[in-house]
Design a protein around this motif. Structure first.
Motif, PDB file in Angstrom:
ATOM      1  N   TRP A 109       0.806  -1.210   0.000  1.00  0.00           N
ATOM      2  CA  TRP A 109       0.000   0.000   0.000  1.00  0.00           C
ATOM      3  C   TRP A 109       0.850   1.276   0.000  1.00  0.00           C
ATOM      4  CZ3 TRP A 109       0.441   3.610   3.851  1.00  0.00           C
ATOM      5  CH2 TRP A 109       1.047   3.195   5.050  1.00  0.00           C
ATOM      6  N   LYS A 110       2.053   1.219   0.562  1.00  0.00           N
ATOM      7  CA  LYS A 110       2.884   2.426   0.586  1.00  0.00           C
ATOM      8  C   LYS A 110       3.239   2.885  -0.832  1.00  0.00           C
ATOM      9  CE  LYS A 110       4.943   1.926   5.168  1.00  0.00           C
ATOM     10  NZ  LYS A 110       6.199   1.884   5.956  1.00  0.00           N
ATOM     11  N   ALA A 111       3.474   1.923  -1.715  1.00  0.00           N
ATOM     12  CA  ALA A 111       3.759   2.289  -3.103  1.00  0.00           C
ATOM     13  C   ALA A 111       2.518   2.871  -3.766  1.00  0.00           C
ATOM     14  CB  ALA A 111       4.257   1.072  -3.876  1.00  0.00           C
ATOM     15  N   ARG A 112       1.357   2.256  -3.507  1.00  0.00           N
ATOM     16  CA  ARG A 112       0.109   2.762  -4.104  1.00  0.00           C
ATOM     17  C   ARG A 112      -0.215   4.163  -3.600  1.00  0.00           C
ATOM     18  NH1 ARG A 112      -1.287  -2.566  -2.802  1.00  0.00           N
ATOM     19  NH2 ARG A 112      -2.562  -1.908  -1.033  1.00  0.00           N
ATOM     20  N   LYS A 113       0.090   4.419  -2.345  1.00  0.00           N
ATOM     21  CA  LYS A 113      -0.180   5.729  -1.753  1.00  0.00           C
ATOM     22  C   LYS A 113       0.892   6.746  -2.121  1.00  0.00           C
ATOM     23  CE  LYS A 113      -1.535   7.804   2.668  1.00  0.00           C
ATOM     24  NZ  LYS A 113      -1.676   7.595   4.132  1.00  0.00           N
ATOM     25  N   GLY A 114       2.026   6.263  -2.620  1.00  0.00           N
ATOM     26  CA  GLY A 114       3.104   7.154  -3.015  1.00  0.00           C
ATOM     27  C   GLY A 114       4.008   7.574  -1.884  1.00  0.00           C
ATOM     28  N   THR A 115       4.064   6.787  -0.795  1.00  0.00           N
ATOM     29  CA  THR A 115       4.898   7.138   0.352  1.00  0.00           C
ATOM     30  C   THR A 115       6.096   6.222   0.516  1.00  0.00           C
ATOM     31  OG1 THR A 115       3.547   5.796   1.860  1.00  0.00           O
ATOM     32  CG2 THR A 115       2.927   8.106   1.589  1.00  0.00           C
ATOM     33  N   ALA A 116       6.190   5.150  -0.261  1.00  0.00           N
ATOM     34  CA  ALA A 116       7.345   4.258  -0.164  1.00  0.00           C
ATOM     35  C   ALA A 116       8.598   5.022  -0.584  1.00  0.00           C
ATOM     36  CB  ALA A 116       7.148   3.028  -1.048  1.00  0.00           C
ATOM     37  N   LEU A 117       9.685   4.789   0.119  1.00  0.00           N
ATOM     38  CA  LEU A 117      10.909   5.545  -0.124  1.00  0.00           C
ATOM     39  C   LEU A 117      11.398   5.428  -1.561  1.00  0.00           C
ATOM     40  CD1 LEU A 117      12.816   4.627   3.165  1.00  0.00           C
ATOM     41  CD2 LEU A 117      11.809   6.846   2.606  1.00  0.00           C
ATOM     42  N   SER A 118      11.317   4.227  -2.132  1.00  0.00           N
ATOM     43  CA  SER A 118      11.919   4.013  -3.441  1.00  0.00           C
ATOM     44  C   SER A 118      11.107   4.575  -4.600  1.00  0.00           C
ATOM     45  CB  SER A 118      12.149   2.514  -3.674  1.00  0.00           C
ATOM     46  OG  SER A 118      10.922   1.817  -3.730  1.00  0.00           O
ATOM     47  N   VAL A 119       9.825   4.909  -4.380  1.00  0.00           N
ATOM     48  CA  VAL A 119       8.999   5.376  -5.494  1.00  0.00           C
ATOM     49  C   VAL A 119       9.000   6.893  -5.631  1.00  0.00           C
ATOM     50  CG1 VAL A 119       7.514   3.342  -5.300  1.00  0.00           C
ATOM     51  CG2 VAL A 119       6.840   5.470  -4.170  1.00  0.00           C
ATOM     52  N   VAL A 120       9.588   7.592  -4.656  1.00  0.00           N
ATOM     53  CA  VAL A 120       9.703   9.055  -4.722  1.00  0.00           C
ATOM     54  C   VAL A 120      11.183   9.382  -4.895  1.00  0.00           C
ATOM     55  CG1 VAL A 120       9.248  11.237  -3.559  1.00  0.00           C
ATOM     56  CG2 VAL A 120       7.720   9.280  -3.172  1.00  0.00           C
ATOM     57  N   PRO A 121      11.574   9.939  -6.034  1.00  0.00           N
ATOM     58  CA  PRO A 121      13.002  10.166  -6.303  1.00  0.00           C
ATOM     59  C   PRO A 121      13.754  10.874  -5.175  1.00  0.00           C
ATOM     60  CG  PRO A 121      11.726  10.576  -8.289  1.00  0.00           C
ATOM     61  CD  PRO A 121      10.729  10.338  -7.190  1.00  0.00           C
ATOM     62  N   ALA A 122      13.147  11.927  -4.588  1.00  0.00           N
ATOM     63  CA  ALA A 122      13.840  12.657  -3.523  1.00  0.00           C
ATOM     64  C   ALA A 122      14.027  11.789  -2.285  1.00  0.00           C
ATOM     65  CB  ALA A 122      13.062  13.916  -3.160  1.00  0.00           C
ATOM     66  N   LEU A 123      12.999  10.983  -1.952  1.00  0.00           N
ATOM     67  CA  LEU A 123      13.100  10.109  -0.781  1.00  0.00           C
ATOM     68  C   LEU A 123      14.080   8.965  -1.035  1.00  0.00           C
ATOM     69  CD1 LEU A 123       9.368   9.812   0.376  1.00  0.00           C
ATOM     70  CD2 LEU A 123      11.165  11.325   1.250  1.00  0.00           C
ATOM     71  N   ASN A 124      14.101   8.471  -2.250  1.00  0.00           N
ATOM     72  CA  ASN A 124      15.031   7.402  -2.605  1.00  0.00           C
ATOM     73  C   ASN A 124      16.480   7.892  -2.462  1.00  0.00           C
ATOM     74  OD1 ASN A 124      15.602   4.739  -3.622  1.00  0.00           O
ATOM     75  ND2 ASN A 124      16.180   5.687  -5.552  1.00  0.00           N
ATOM     76  N   ALA A 125      16.746   9.099  -2.964  1.00  0.00           N
ATOM     77  CA  ALA A 125      18.083   9.674  -2.836  1.00  0.00           C
ATOM     78  C   ALA A 125      18.422   9.949  -1.375  1.00  0.00           C
ATOM     79  CB  ALA A 125      18.174  10.962  -3.647  1.00  0.00           C
TER      80      ALA A 125
END
Length: 347
Positions: A195-211
């Protein structure tokens, strides 16, 4: 609960976060082990009064500002007061906003005394969003320790047996030799599987959070100030937990699970595993869940709670008016969000 430690004022965390999870720039004042990080702001709700917001947000939800990098771990009022004075002078703000302040810490009383000494007997603070979060006290086996009901233990046993029918179940950790980079990528993958990916809060799916994650976690892992634990089913990761350490505290920062195995509660199992390891570790006195009040996992297996609140600290008469206006506007916004969720059936 006289604790004021925070892993979120580590230099690697601050540098990686600046401009990614906060607008920045993040200003800094250091005194002894106290590391005050803040942002200067001005807004319409504050009636034009300038304010400084101390470091504290969803990715670092604790307002403690003490980090002992040299091993002395000496908190004292003189350092706290000196740091506050330097912060106020440098920020030049009319009031301070201090989110997630641990109000059972001795620094709460030191802050009160500081305000009276510097601004007179009428000096006061506003307290908003007071709440308690799940907390594991590793120094006691009662009350604040690990508390599992008989039914919960039986359920977890059945879940484990069902998983073992599908493959070998094991826990691996960077503390036990698991490669840091391999562990980080496995965690990011499993966190983004639900669900975190679907909601857009997973670290790896947001470029700034992934970095952000790739910048700050490797140095903390190398220093032993972070750990990644994974729950494996054969060679497949079904749950992961990233924890940060400061002082004698461990902070369960991020968790993720493969929702295919949701009915087996892998998130509960991995937190339980971490809890058992923390209880057996002579260098850890407590584990902070960093979770909202009523968290469905931590509060089912831990008996303790730790109190936090958001503080509004006026530094002038104008600041008192501005902080009252700003806090009232924040309360109104929170109430509007609550009723909107009720109307949509989300609570």
């Amino acid at each position: 609960m006289d604790l004021f430690d925070s892993p979120f004022v580590h230099p690697a965390f601050i540098e990686a976060a600046d401009g990614r999870i906060c607008a920045g720039p993040v200003q800094q004042v250091h005194q002894g082990g106290y590391r005050f990080h803040y942002e200067n702001k001005r807004s319409a709700p504050s009636l034009g009064a300038s304010y400084a917001t101390l470091w504290g947000h969803g990715y670092g939800p604790i307002g403690g500002c003490f980090l002992d990098l040299d091993g002395r771990h000496q908190r004292n009022e003189a350092d706290f007061r000196s740091g506050l004075k330097a912060l106020i002078d440098k920020a030049g703000a009319d009031f301070l906003i201090w989110p997630y302040f641990p109000i059972e810490a001795r620094e709460f009383q030191w802050l009160r005394a500081f305000l009276v000494d510097h601004f007179g007997p009428s000096a006061s603070m506003l307290m908003r969003r007071a709440h308690q979060r799940g907390f594991l006290d590793c120094r006691t086996a009662q009350d604040a320790g690990l508390t599992l009901s008989r039914n919960k233990r039986k359920l977890m046993g059945r879940q484990r047996r069902r998983l073992e029918e599908m493959g070998a179940v094991r826990f691996v950790s960077t503390r036990d030799g698991l490669d840091d980079g391999e562990a980080l990528e496995a965690f990011l993958k499993v966190e983004a599987s639900g669900w975190k990916a679907r909601k857009g809060t997973a670290l790896s799916v947001v470029p700034a959070l992934n970095a952000f994650a790739h910048d700050f976690l490797p140095p903390l892992l190398a220093e032993g100030r972070a750990r990644i634990d994974l729950m494996m089913l054969d060679d497949h990761c079904i749950a992961g937990l990233v924890s940060l350490q400061a002082g004698r505290g461990l902070f369960s920062w991020k968790t993720g699970m493969d929702e295919v195995y949701k009915r087996f509660s892998p998130g509960v199992h991995i937190l339980h595993h971490l809890s058992l390891q923390a209880l057996a570790d002579p260098d850890i006195d407590y584990v902070d869940s960093l979770a909202d009040a009523g968290h469905p996992v931590a509060e089912h297996i831990w008996g303790g709670h730790r109190a936090y609140a958001q503080l509004f600290v006026p530094l002038s008469a104008y600041g008192r008016v501005g902080s009252l206006s700003h806090s009232a506007a924040a309360d109104g916004k929170q109430q509007a969000r609550y009723w909107a969720k009720r109307l949509l059936g989300r609570i």
